[in-house]
Design a protein around this motif. Structure first.
Motif, mmCIF file in Angstrom:
data_model
loop_
_atom_site.group_PDB
_atom_site.id
_atom_site.type_symbol
_atom_site.label_atom_id
_atom_site.label_comp_id
_atom_site.label_asym_id
_atom_site.label_seq_id
_atom_site.Cartn_x
_atom_site.Cartn_y
_atom_site.Cartn_z
ATOM 1 N N TYR A 57 0.745 -1.294 0.284
ATOM 2 C CA TYR A 57 -0.130 0.032 -0.276
ATOM 3 C C TYR A 57 1.399 1.265 0.230
ATOM 4 O O TYR A 57 0.206 2.454 -0.006
ATOM 5 C CB TYR A 57 -1.027 -0.219 1.023
ATOM 6 C CG TYR A 57 -2.110 -0.766 1.303
ATOM 7 C CD1 TYR A 57 -2.171 -1.565 -0.364
ATOM 8 C CD2 TYR A 57 -2.590 -1.398 2.061
ATOM 9 C CE1 TYR A 57 -3.310 -2.818 -0.009
ATOM 10 C CE2 TYR A 57 -4.382 -1.698 2.824
ATOM 11 C CZ TYR A 57 -3.570 -2.698 1.650
ATOM 12 O OH TYR A 57 -5.165 -4.095 1.176
ATOM 13 N N ALA A 98 -8.394 3.911 0.497
ATOM 14 C CA ALA A 98 -7.354 5.089 0.226
ATOM 15 C C ALA A 98 -7.607 5.321 -1.385
ATOM 16 O O ALA A 98 -7.539 5.978 -2.102
ATOM 17 C CB ALA A 98 -5.939 4.144 -0.696
ATOM 18 N N GLY A 99 -9.127 4.278 -1.706
ATOM 19 C CA GLY A 99 -9.632 5.141 -3.367
ATOM 20 C C GLY A 99 -8.580 5.012 -4.844
ATOM 21 O O GLY A 99 -7.347 2.954 -4.265
ATOM 22 N N PRO A 100 -8.912 4.852 -5.626
ATOM 23 C CA PRO A 100 -8.593 4.673 -6.776
ATOM 24 C C PRO A 100 -6.987 5.070 -6.936
ATOM 25 O O PRO A 100 -6.418 3.866 -7.353
ATOM 26 C CB PRO A 100 -8.667 5.342 -7.590
ATOM 27 C CG PRO A 100 -10.071 6.326 -6.947
ATOM 28 C CD PRO A 100 -9.920 6.403 -6.193
ATOM 29 N N GLU A 101 -6.205 5.749 -6.255
ATOM 30 C CA GLU A 101 -4.959 5.461 -6.211
ATOM 31 C C GLU A 101 -4.462 4.534 -6.118
ATOM 32 O O GLU A 101 -2.745 3.347 -6.417
ATOM 33 C CB GLU A 101 -4.810 6.758 -5.506
ATOM 34 C CG GLU A 101 -4.078 7.916 -6.224
ATOM 35 C CD GLU A 101 -3.714 8.599 -7.829
ATOM 36 O OE1 GLU A 101 -2.360 7.971 -8.329
ATOM 37 O OE2 GLU A 101 -4.936 9.006 -8.308
ATOM 38 N N LEU A 102 -4.919 3.519 -5.022
ATOM 39 C CA LEU A 102 -3.885 2.352 -4.582
ATOM 40 C C LEU A 102 -4.434 1.627 -5.311
ATOM 41 O O LEU A 102 -3.421 0.920 -5.568
ATOM 42 C CB LEU A 102 -5.039 2.381 -3.186
ATOM 43 C CG LEU A 102 -4.218 0.725 -2.519
ATOM 44 C CD1 LEU A 102 -2.700 0.711 -2.678
ATOM 45 C CD2 LEU A 102 -4.783 0.625 -1.306
ATOM 46 N N LYS A 142 -4.534 1.831 -8.367
ATOM 47 C CA LYS A 142 -3.417 1.719 -9.396
ATOM 48 C C LYS A 142 -1.753 0.695 -9.183
ATOM 49 O O LYS A 142 -1.112 0.703 -9.532
ATOM 50 C CB LYS A 142 -2.611 3.084 -9.690
ATOM 51 C CG LYS A 142 -4.212 3.646 -10.602
ATOM 52 C CD LYS A 142 -4.142 5.535 -10.890
ATOM 53 C CE LYS A 142 -5.142 6.081 -11.402
ATOM 54 N NZ LYS A 142 -4.914 7.293 -11.581
ATOM 55 N N ARG A 143 -1.822 1.801 -7.583
ATOM 56 C CA ARG A 143 -0.655 0.978 -7.757
ATOM 57 C C ARG A 143 -0.183 -0.678 -7.308
ATOM 58 O O ARG A 143 0.593 -1.606 -7.109
ATOM 59 C CB ARG A 143 -0.261 1.308 -5.743
ATOM 60 C CG ARG A 143 1.403 1.059 -5.253
ATOM 61 C CD ARG A 143 1.428 1.748 -4.257
ATOM 62 N NE ARG A 143 1.340 3.289 -4.142
ATOM 63 C CZ ARG A 143 0.643 3.585 -3.711
ATOM 64 N NH1 ARG A 143 -0.342 3.428 -2.347
ATOM 65 N NH2 ARG A 143 0.100 5.388 -3.404
ATOM 66 N N GLU A 173 -1.723 -2.950 -8.936
ATOM 67 C CA GLU A 173 -2.108 -2.996 -10.442
ATOM 68 C C GLU A 173 -0.209 -3.350 -10.631
ATOM 69 O O GLU A 173 0.063 -4.361 -11.651
ATOM 70 C CB GLU A 173 -2.820 -2.119 -11.239
ATOM 71 C CG GLU A 173 -2.282 -2.599 -12.716
ATOM 72 C CD GLU A 173 -3.406 -3.747 -12.542
ATOM 73 O OE1 GLU A 173 -2.596 -5.035 -13.443
ATOM 74 O OE2 GLU A 173 -4.149 -4.473 -11.962
ATOM 75 N N ARG A 174 0.171 -2.094 -10.455
ATOM 76 C CA ARG A 174 1.795 -2.469 -11.009
ATOM 77 C C ARG A 174 2.496 -3.416 -10.418
ATOM 78 O O ARG A 174 3.354 -3.964 -11.105
ATOM 79 C CB ARG A 174 2.457 -1.114 -10.164
ATOM 80 C CG ARG A 174 1.605 0.286 -11.672
ATOM 81 C CD ARG A 174 2.848 1.486 -11.383
ATOM 82 N NE ARG A 174 2.254 1.890 -10.048
ATOM 83 C CZ ARG A 174 2.485 3.120 -9.567
ATOM 84 N NH1 ARG A 174 1.266 3.507 -10.457
ATOM 85 N NH2 ARG A 174 2.399 3.607 -7.976
#
Length: 299
Positions: free
Chosen positions: A171, A276-280, A282-283, A285-286
């Motif tokens: 996270y 945390a929302g959408p930004e997490l 994306k992280r 997924e990486r």
């Protein structure tokens, strides 16, 4: 933020509500005196009968004194036998089954398989049904806002702590798992306000772990405990997520509390991810892409 005194008072009151009373009795039986344990056995075997008899009758049937029955009720956190009976009736009315099926040396492998699964399923259902949503929300807030998260557990619980760290480090919050009590104590003194500890223990009575939690609180950190309600660890924490699972260290089946603790960690991880929302997303997924690149293709 609640004061430590309020937190400790809340934890002391916790045994009187929430978690299945029969489950708690099974979990605490090993901590009782021999005579009090005899009362616990009678209650576990005939809970409905206990509701219809007096303290004198219960003492007579068990073969103990009335003060022993009163001490049994006090050990569970109740003011007396009358309050204990009231809470027992409320607990039984909730309809949560009390599953206690230990594997014995006479069991076949097929019976052992069924009992291990039944015990785990029963424990998960009980913990799920009695997990306090308000406390879960507070624990999620603590972890979502933490600058650093440390996971403490000793022995079997240390493995759960490692699993938790494996989830939370992705996270982006600095996190670490410590299973050595000496390192836990030293690390706890270095924490600051804004840091968080997740302390995991089946019994909540491990002296070193409780001391580390006290040091963390003194340093200004918040502590989320995953442990037995009413235990010393529960009283020392900022917020407790109760996992009251009957355990017998001498049975063949593995510690069922481990399954419940892992499930609670999953709940906290999902809760923090939602906050945390959408930004997490994306992280995460990486990080998943990194794992995909390491797999053999075509399978």
């Amino acid at each position: 933020m609640d004061s430590p005194e309020n937190d400790r008072s809340e934890a002391l009151a916790e045994p009187a509500g929430g978690a299945s009373l029969l489950t708690r009795i099974g979990a605490m039986k090993g901590e009782l005196r021999k005579s009090e344990s005899a009362v616990a056995d009678f209650v576990l075997e005939q809970p409905s009968e206990v509701l219809n008899i007096s303290i004198a009758e219960l003492a007579y049937r068990v073969g103990v004194s009335q003060p022993t029955v009163a001490r049994f009720a006090n050990a569970l956190g109740f003011s007396g036998f009358k309050e204990f009976k009231l809470r027992l009736a409320q607990s039984m009315a909730s309809g949560t089954p009390f599953v206690h099926r230990d594997v014995g040396p006479e069991d076949s492998l097929n019976q052992a398989v069924l009992k291990v699964f039944d015990r785990s399923i029963g424990a998960l259902l009980n913990v799920r049904n009695h997990l306090d949503p308000a406390r879960v929300a507070r624990a999620v807030d603590i972890l979502a806002e933490a600058r650093r998260i440390e996971f403490y557990g000793i022995g079997n619980s240390g493995i759960v702590a490692q699993d938790a760290q494996h989830k939370f480090f992705r996270y982006g919050t600095p996190s670490v798992a410590y299973g050595d009590p000496h390192i836990q104590g030293m690390a706890a003194t270095l924490l600051r306000a804004g840091d968080a500890v997740v302390a995991i223990s089946a019994s909540g009575r491990t002296t070193d772990l409780v001391r580390s939690v006290e040091l963390a609180r003194d340093a200004g950190a918040e502590v989320v405990a995953i442990t037995a309600s009413g235990s010393p660890l529960a009283r020392a924490a900022s917020v407790t997520l109760a996992a009251d699972v009957p355990e017998d260290p001498d049975v063949y089946s593995p510690m069922t509390s481990r399954i419940a603790h892992l499930a609670i960690i999953d709940v906290l991880a999902v809760g923090v991810a939602l906050v945390a929302g959408p930004e997490l997303v994306k992280r995460l997924e990486r990080t998943k892409q990194t794992l995909r690149d390491k797999r053999i293709r075509g399978y």
